[in-house]
Design a protein around this motif. Sequence first.
Motif, PDB file in Angstrom:
ATOM      1  N   LEU A 106      29.309  -9.548 -49.057  1.00  0.00           N
ATOM      2  CA  LEU A 106      28.300 -10.607 -49.058  1.00  0.00           C
ATOM      3  C   LEU A 106      27.856 -10.936 -47.634  1.00  0.00           C
ATOM      4  O   LEU A 106      26.672 -11.177 -47.379  1.00  0.00           O
ATOM      5  N   ARG A 107      28.773 -10.907 -46.714  1.00  0.00           N
ATOM      6  CA  ARG A 107      28.424 -11.138 -45.308  1.00  0.00           C
ATOM      7  C   ARG A 107      27.507 -10.018 -44.822  1.00  0.00           C
ATOM      8  O   ARG A 107      26.528 -10.254 -44.123  1.00  0.00           O
ATOM      9  N   ASN A 108      27.814  -8.789 -45.210  1.00  0.00           N
ATOM     10  CA  ASN A 108      26.976  -7.659 -44.824  1.00  0.00           C
ATOM     11  C   ASN A 108      25.574  -7.776 -45.419  1.00  0.00           C
ATOM     12  O   ASN A 108      24.585  -7.485 -44.748  1.00  0.00           O
ATOM     13  N   ILE A 109      25.472  -8.206 -46.666  1.00  0.00           N
ATOM     14  CA  ILE A 109      24.164  -8.403 -47.299  1.00  0.00           C
ATOM     15  C   ILE A 109      23.380  -9.466 -46.547  1.00  0.00           C
ATOM     16  O   ILE A 109      22.195  -9.293 -46.260  1.00  0.00           O
ATOM     17  N   ASN A 110      24.025 -10.567 -46.213  1.00  0.00           N
ATOM     18  CA  ASN A 110      23.359 -11.654 -45.501  1.00  0.00           C
ATOM     19  C   ASN A 110      22.842 -11.173 -44.152  1.00  0.00           C
ATOM     20  O   ASN A 110      21.705 -11.480 -43.767  1.00  0.00           O
ATOM     21  N   GLU A 111      23.647 -10.418 -43.412  1.00  0.00           N
ATOM     22  CA  GLU A 111      23.215  -9.889 -42.122  1.00  0.00           C
ATOM     23  C   GLU A 111      22.046  -8.922 -42.284  1.00  0.00           C
ATOM     24  O   GLU A 111      21.094  -8.948 -41.510  1.00  0.00           O
ATOM     25  N   TRP A 112      22.082  -8.117 -43.325  1.00  0.00           N
ATOM     26  CA  TRP A 112      21.009  -7.168 -43.598  1.00  0.00           C
ATOM     27  C   TRP A 112      19.703  -7.915 -43.890  1.00  0.00           C
ATOM     28  O   TRP A 112      18.661  -7.578 -43.339  1.00  0.00           O
ATOM     29  N   VAL A 113      19.769  -8.937 -44.721  1.00  0.00           N
ATOM     30  CA  VAL A 113      18.579  -9.716 -45.058  1.00  0.00           C
ATOM     31  C   VAL A 113      18.053 -10.437 -43.828  1.00  0.00           C
ATOM     32  O   VAL A 113      16.834 -10.497 -43.606  1.00  0.00           O
ATOM     33  N   GLU A 114      18.930 -10.965 -42.997  1.00  0.00           N
ATOM     34  CA  GLU A 114      18.495 -11.641 -41.764  1.00  0.00           C
ATOM     35  C   GLU A 114      17.766 -10.666 -40.846  1.00  0.00           C
ATOM     36  O   GLU A 114      16.734 -11.018 -40.274  1.00  0.00           O
ATOM     37  N   ARG A 115      18.287  -9.446 -40.722  1.00  0.00           N
ATOM     38  CA  ARG A 115      17.630  -8.459 -39.869  1.00  0.00           C
ATOM     39  C   ARG A 115      16.246  -8.118 -40.401  1.00  0.00           C
ATOM     40  O   ARG A 115      15.297  -7.978 -39.637  1.00  0.00           O
ATOM     41  N   ILE A 116      16.106  -8.007 -41.706  1.00  0.00           N
ATOM     42  CA  ILE A 116      14.803  -7.727 -42.302  1.00  0.00           C
ATOM     43  C   ILE A 116      13.852  -8.892 -42.083  1.00  0.00           C
ATOM     44  O   ILE A 116      12.705  -8.724 -41.717  1.00  0.00           O
ATOM     45  N   ALA A 117      14.348 -10.116 -42.290  1.00  0.00           N
ATOM     46  CA  ALA A 117      13.499 -11.298 -42.140  1.00  0.00           C
ATOM     47  C   ALA A 117      13.030 -11.492 -40.709  1.00  0.00           C
ATOM     48  O   ALA A 117      11.937 -11.996 -40.479  1.00  0.00           O
ATOM     49  N   LYS A 118      13.844 -11.077 -39.740  1.00  0.00           N
ATOM     50  CA  LYS A 118      13.480 -11.243 -38.332  1.00  0.00           C
ATOM     51  C   LYS A 118      12.599 -10.110 -37.825  1.00  0.00           C
ATOM     52  O   LYS A 118      11.991 -10.241 -36.773  1.00  0.00           O
ATOM     53  N   ALA A 119      12.544  -9.004 -38.568  1.00  0.00           N
ATOM     54  CA  ALA A 119      11.757  -7.842 -38.116  1.00  0.00           C
ATOM     55  C   ALA A 119      10.270  -8.095 -38.206  1.00  0.00           C
ATOM     56  O   ALA A 119       9.754  -8.908 -38.842  1.00  0.00           O
ATOM     57  N   VAL A 147       2.626 -12.197 -47.760  1.00  0.00           N
ATOM     58  CA  VAL A 147       3.331 -11.923 -49.019  1.00  0.00           C
ATOM     59  C   VAL A 147       4.749 -11.449 -48.726  1.00  0.00           C
ATOM     60  O   VAL A 147       5.721 -11.952 -49.304  1.00  0.00           O
ATOM     61  N   ILE A 148       4.880 -10.512 -47.813  1.00  0.00           N
ATOM     62  CA  ILE A 148       6.199  -9.968 -47.473  1.00  0.00           C
ATOM     63  C   ILE A 148       7.095 -11.048 -46.877  1.00  0.00           C
ATOM     64  O   ILE A 148       8.262 -11.183 -47.252  1.00  0.00           O
ATOM     65  N   ALA A 149       6.554 -11.838 -45.963  1.00  0.00           N
ATOM     66  CA  ALA A 149       7.350 -12.897 -45.331  1.00  0.00           C
ATOM     67  C   ALA A 149       7.817 -13.919 -46.362  1.00  0.00           C
ATOM     68  O   ALA A 149       8.973 -14.368 -46.323  1.00  0.00           O
ATOM     69  N   THR A 150       6.939 -14.269 -47.283  1.00  0.00           N
ATOM     70  CA  THR A 150       7.296 -15.234 -48.324  1.00  0.00           C
ATOM     71  C   THR A 150       8.397 -14.677 -49.224  1.00  0.00           C
ATOM     72  O   THR A 150       9.356 -15.379 -49.559  1.00  0.00           O
ATOM     73  N   GLU A 151       8.267 -13.417 -49.601  1.00  0.00           N
ATOM     74  CA  GLU A 151       9.277 -12.786 -50.458  1.00  0.00           C
ATOM     75  C   GLU A 151      10.621 -12.678 -49.726  1.00  0.00           C
ATOM     76  O   GLU A 151      11.668 -12.915 -50.319  1.00  0.00           O
ATOM     77  N   LEU A 152      10.575 -12.321 -48.462  1.00  0.00           N
ATOM     78  CA  LEU A 152      11.827 -12.221 -47.695  1.00  0.00           C
ATOM     79  C   LEU A 152      12.490 -13.584 -47.546  1.00  0.00           C
ATOM     80  O   LEU A 152      13.720 -13.684 -47.621  1.00  0.00           O
ATOM     81  N   ALA A 153      11.697 -14.623 -47.332  1.00  0.00           N
ATOM     82  CA  ALA A 153      12.269 -15.970 -47.218  1.00  0.00           C
ATOM     83  C   ALA A 153      12.941 -16.373 -48.524  1.00  0.00           C
ATOM     84  O   ALA A 153      14.047 -16.928 -48.522  1.00  0.00           O
ATOM     85  N   ALA A 154      12.280 -16.089 -49.641  1.00  0.00           N
ATOM     86  CA  ALA A 154      12.854 -16.420 -50.947  1.00  0.00           C
ATOM     87  C   ALA A 154      14.130 -15.609 -51.185  1.00  0.00           C
ATOM     88  O   ALA A 154      15.132 -16.141 -51.678  1.00  0.00           O
ATOM     89  N   LEU A 155      14.108 -14.334 -50.828  1.00  0.00           N
ATOM     90  CA  LEU A 155      15.291 -13.496 -50.981  1.00  0.00           C
ATOM     91  C   LEU A 155      16.433 -14.013 -50.121  1.00  0.00           C
ATOM     92  O   LEU A 155      17.585 -14.079 -50.574  1.00  0.00           O
ATOM     93  N   ARG A 156      16.109 -14.413 -48.912  1.00  0.00           N
ATOM     94  CA  ARG A 156      17.131 -14.949 -48.014  1.00  0.00           C
ATOM     95  C   ARG A 156      17.759 -16.214 -48.596  1.00  0.00           C
ATOM     96  O   ARG A 156      18.971 -16.410 -48.533  1.00  0.00           O
ATOM     97  N   GLU A 157      16.948 -17.078 -49.173  1.00  0.00           N
ATOM     98  CA  GLU A 157      17.467 -18.300 -49.804  1.00  0.00           C
ATOM     99  C   GLU A 157      18.393 -17.960 -50.965  1.00  0.00           C
ATOM    100  O   GLU A 157      19.439 -18.589 -51.134  1.00  0.00           O
ATOM    101  N   GLU A 158      18.015 -16.972 -51.758  1.00  0.00           N
ATOM    102  CA  GLU A 158      18.846 -16.576 -52.896  1.00  0.00           C
ATOM    103  C   GLU A 158      20.173 -15.986 -52.431  1.00  0.00           C
ATOM    104  O   GLU A 158      21.219 -16.275 -53.004  1.00  0.00           O
ATOM    105  N   VAL A 159      20.145 -15.167 -51.411  1.00  0.00           N
ATOM    106  CA  VAL A 159      21.384 -14.597 -50.884  1.00  0.00           C
ATOM    107  C   VAL A 159      22.260 -15.704 -50.310  1.00  0.00           C
ATOM    108  O   VAL A 159      23.482 -15.706 -50.496  1.00  0.00           O
ATOM    109  N   GLU A 160      21.647 -16.662 -49.622  1.00  0.00           N
ATOM    110  CA  GLU A 160      22.410 -17.783 -49.067  1.00  0.00           C
ATOM    111  C   GLU A 160      23.048 -18.607 -50.195  1.00  0.00           C
ATOM    112  O   GLU A 160      24.205 -19.019 -50.095  1.00  0.00           O
ATOM    113  N   ALA A 161      22.296 -18.831 -51.268  1.00  0.00           N
ATOM    114  CA  ALA A 161      22.843 -19.573 -52.406  1.00  0.00           C
ATOM    115  C   ALA A 161      24.014 -18.808 -53.026  1.00  0.00           C
ATOM    116  O   ALA A 161      25.034 -19.413 -53.395  1.00  0.00           O
TER     117      ALA A 161
END
Length: 85
Positions: free
Chosen positions: A72-85, A41-55
């Motif tokens: 926006l660059r900082n947000i993207n890096e933050w989301v990437e770090r969460i998604a990779k954790a 569930v968490i991985a799916t939500e993070l992937a969707a969030l990452r797609e939205e931030v990328e869009a």
Amino acid sequence: MADNSPHLREAAECLRHAPKQDSVAGSSAMAQMALAHAALVIATELAALREEVEALREAVTDRDGFASADHLRNINEWVERIAKA
């Protein structure tokens, strides 16, 4: 966001059945299955969030590829770090 209802239901079901197992190993296995469903569930939500931030990032990027705001660059890096954790 994605519909995670099946995984949430499975996680809850596993947690309900964990105490009813005949052994500690059985209870532990059910709890681990619940954790696995919760992780999905968490991985799916993070992937969707990452797609939205990328869009969003693409929407505010000019034709040369430069973002209109540094945060926006900082947000993207933050989301990437969460998604990779």
